[in-house]
Design an enzyme around this catalytic site. Structure first.
Site, PDB file in Angstrom:
ATOM      1  N   GLY A 223       0.781  -1.285   0.068  1.00 43.32           N
ATOM      2  CA  GLY A 223      -0.521   0.675   0.091  1.00 43.32           C
ATOM      3  C   GLY A 223       1.056   1.506  -0.227  1.00 43.32           C
ATOM      4  O   GLY A 223       1.572   1.156  -0.590  1.00 43.32           O
ATOM      5  N   ASN A 224      -0.107   2.121   0.361  1.00 42.27           N
ATOM      6  CA  ASN A 224       1.188   3.485   0.271  1.00 42.27           C
ATOM      7  C   ASN A 224       0.297   4.429   1.372  1.00 42.27           C
ATOM      8  O   ASN A 224      -0.227   4.230   2.530  1.00 42.27           O
ATOM      9  CB  ASN A 224       1.004   4.373  -0.996  1.00 42.27           C
ATOM     10  N   ARG A 225       0.780   6.106   1.430  1.00 50.47           N
ATOM     11  CA  ARG A 225       0.642   6.303   2.778  1.00 50.47           C
ATOM     12  C   ARG A 225      -0.440   7.014   2.640  1.00 50.47           C
ATOM     13  O   ARG A 225      -1.281   8.177   2.584  1.00 50.47           O
ATOM     14  CB  ARG A 225       1.512   7.342   3.251  1.00 50.47           C
TER      15      ARG A 225
END
Ligand SMILES: Cc1cc2nc3c(=O)[nH]c(=O)nc-3n(C[C@H](O)[C@H](O)[C@H](O)COP(=O)(O)O)c2cc1C
Length: 425
Positions: A223-225
């Site tokens: 995933g990412n932030r």
């Protein structure tokens, strides 16, 4: 201390202290106005609550006095030496009516001044926001429709209500947006009083927001932030500027659905691509603010990958289709209308090969979209936080800086540019 001096908000930050009037109509949603009052006081503002007599059937005067730290009156004959019936409106920096009942809006349209709140509305020269709350039948009645249109014509902001659970078992349009959402829109007006024109009525806009999650096995993902806050702010504002908005939302920081926006929840980049491509047909603009994963694991294990002999040393990845490039291609192919405005986002960091803007210009040329919204990321900037700044790069070579401010302020700047891109017949 003067009301105009900076004051400390509950989080310790310095804010310019403004005078806010929170008007409360006699609807069941009056209880939600308490949270709104609290948000304003916690932000360091000076708040005067003016309920109607009917509002006090729902929430007691003492609650409003305790939350605002100011006396609460409903009639024009209270506080006569101070001429409160004209002074409160004249001195206000912002008036927010939440909930705005059908009756209260009708009285405002008629120019009545038979209680302190309606008298205040006649004397206020600052932005005035109505947050309607009522049953769907009342909201859709020709009288209310006319009253809302009249208030807007006169320069007031009437927030689009949400759809959902109403009093009792009913559901439908007419639900008051959550206090946090009203607070966000009201705060934007303090930053930029002209931020909510009704210039997108009749427009269809697709917005993507949040991050994607590419599964590796049933419990793990790449995933990412991205929090989704910037895209949600754009979708919320576009709807409040009159557009019909579809928000394709990936993983977010548990954000509530914005009022008056159709939200399609997705998880993976492929799901996001399918949803965007489906909803962009007939759209006037598509704004891709989501942080879409470039890669996904080549295979997804059906059971949790265990430690031990079978544990892989490396995880092979395959490239996801580029949604923005796909949109530009679809416009070339004629799958979507040639007039559809396509807006991309770039979260960039500078490096040895160039600065943030150098990389962004290269990306704009490569992607072929009409507008690129550029954020400098890293050092706590852009991701997860509530403020932002950046640049707008147009395919026509125009470049403008967006001043630091809330993500709502940035959203309003982006939508100004998007409104300029759309073809108005
Ligand atoms: C339990 C109850 C809930 C009500 N909720 C609403 C409402 O959500 N919206 C609305 O427009 N009127 C609502 N009404 C009707 C208003 O209270 C009524 O029209 C009143 O005159 C409004 O006064 P105001 O102009 O001071 O807001 C409700 C009435 C009752 C008894």
């Amino acid at each position: 201390m003067s009301d105009r001096e900076p004051d400390s908000a509950a989080d310790g930050s310095q804010v310019a202290r403004k005078r806010i009037v929170v008007g409360v109509g006699g609807g069941i949603a009056a209880y939600k106005s308490c949270a709104l009052v609290r948000s304003f006081t916690e932000s360091g503002h000076s708040v005067r609550v003016i309920p109607t007599e009917a509002a006090l059937q729902f929430v007691g005067r003492a609650t409003f006095e305790a939350l605002s730290g100011n006396p609460v009156q409903t009639g024009v004959f209270a506080d006569v030496p101070e001429v409160a019936h004209v002074r409160l409106g004249q001195e206000a920096d912002l008036v927010v009516i939440a909930p705005a009942t059908a009756d209260l809006m009708a009285r405002a349209v008629a120019g009545r001044a038979d209680d302190l709140l309606t008298a205040t509305l006649l004397t206020a020269r600052c932005p005035v926001v109505f947050a309607p709350a009522m049953h769907t039948e009342m909201w859709e009645h020709a009288a209310t429709v006319w009253n809302v249109a009249t208030l807007r014509e006169r320069g007031s902001i009437v927030i689009e209500p949400a759809s959902g659970r109403l009093t009792g078992k009913d559901t439908g349009a007419g639900r008051m947006p959550e206090p946090e959402e009203i607070f966000t829109l009201a705060s934007l007006l303090l930053e930029r009083p002209a931020a909510l024109p009704r210039d997108l009525e009749g427009r269809r806009i697709v917005v993507s927001a949040g991050g994607t999650r590419e599964p590796l096995d049933p419990v793990r993902f790449l995933g990412n932030r991205s929090s989704g806050k910037q895209g949600y702010a754009i979708a919320r504002l576009a709807a409040q500027r009159g557009a019909q908005v579809t928000l394709v939302a990936g993983a977010t920081a548990e954000l509530g659905d914005p009022a008056a926006v159709d939200v399609v929840h997705v998880r993976t980049a492929e799901q996001m691509r399918e949803a965007v491509m489906k909803h962009v047909i007939d759209a006037d603009a598509v704004i891709m603010s989501a942080a879409v994963a470039d890669f996904r694991p080549a295979t997804v294990a059906t059971s949790k990958i265990k430690k031990g002999a079978d544990e892989p040393d490396t995880i092979p990845l395959v490239r996801n289709e580029d949604i923005l490039a796909g949109l530009v291609q679809a416009r070339r192919d004629g799958t979507i209308a040639p007039s559809t405005a396509i807006v991309g986002f770039a979260a960039e960091t500078g490096d040895a090969t160039g600065g943030v803007l150098d990389h962004a210009r290269t990306k704009l040329a490569r992607k072929g979209c009409d507008l690129l919204v550029v954020n400098a990321v890293g050092d706590g900037k852009a991701f997860e936080v509530d403020h932002n700044d950046g640049w707008l790069l147009g395919a026509d070579g125009t470049e403008s800086a967006i001043e630091p401010g809330s993500k709502s302020l940035m959203a309003s700047r982006v939508l100004d540019a998007v409104a300029g891109l759309m073809v108005f017949e």
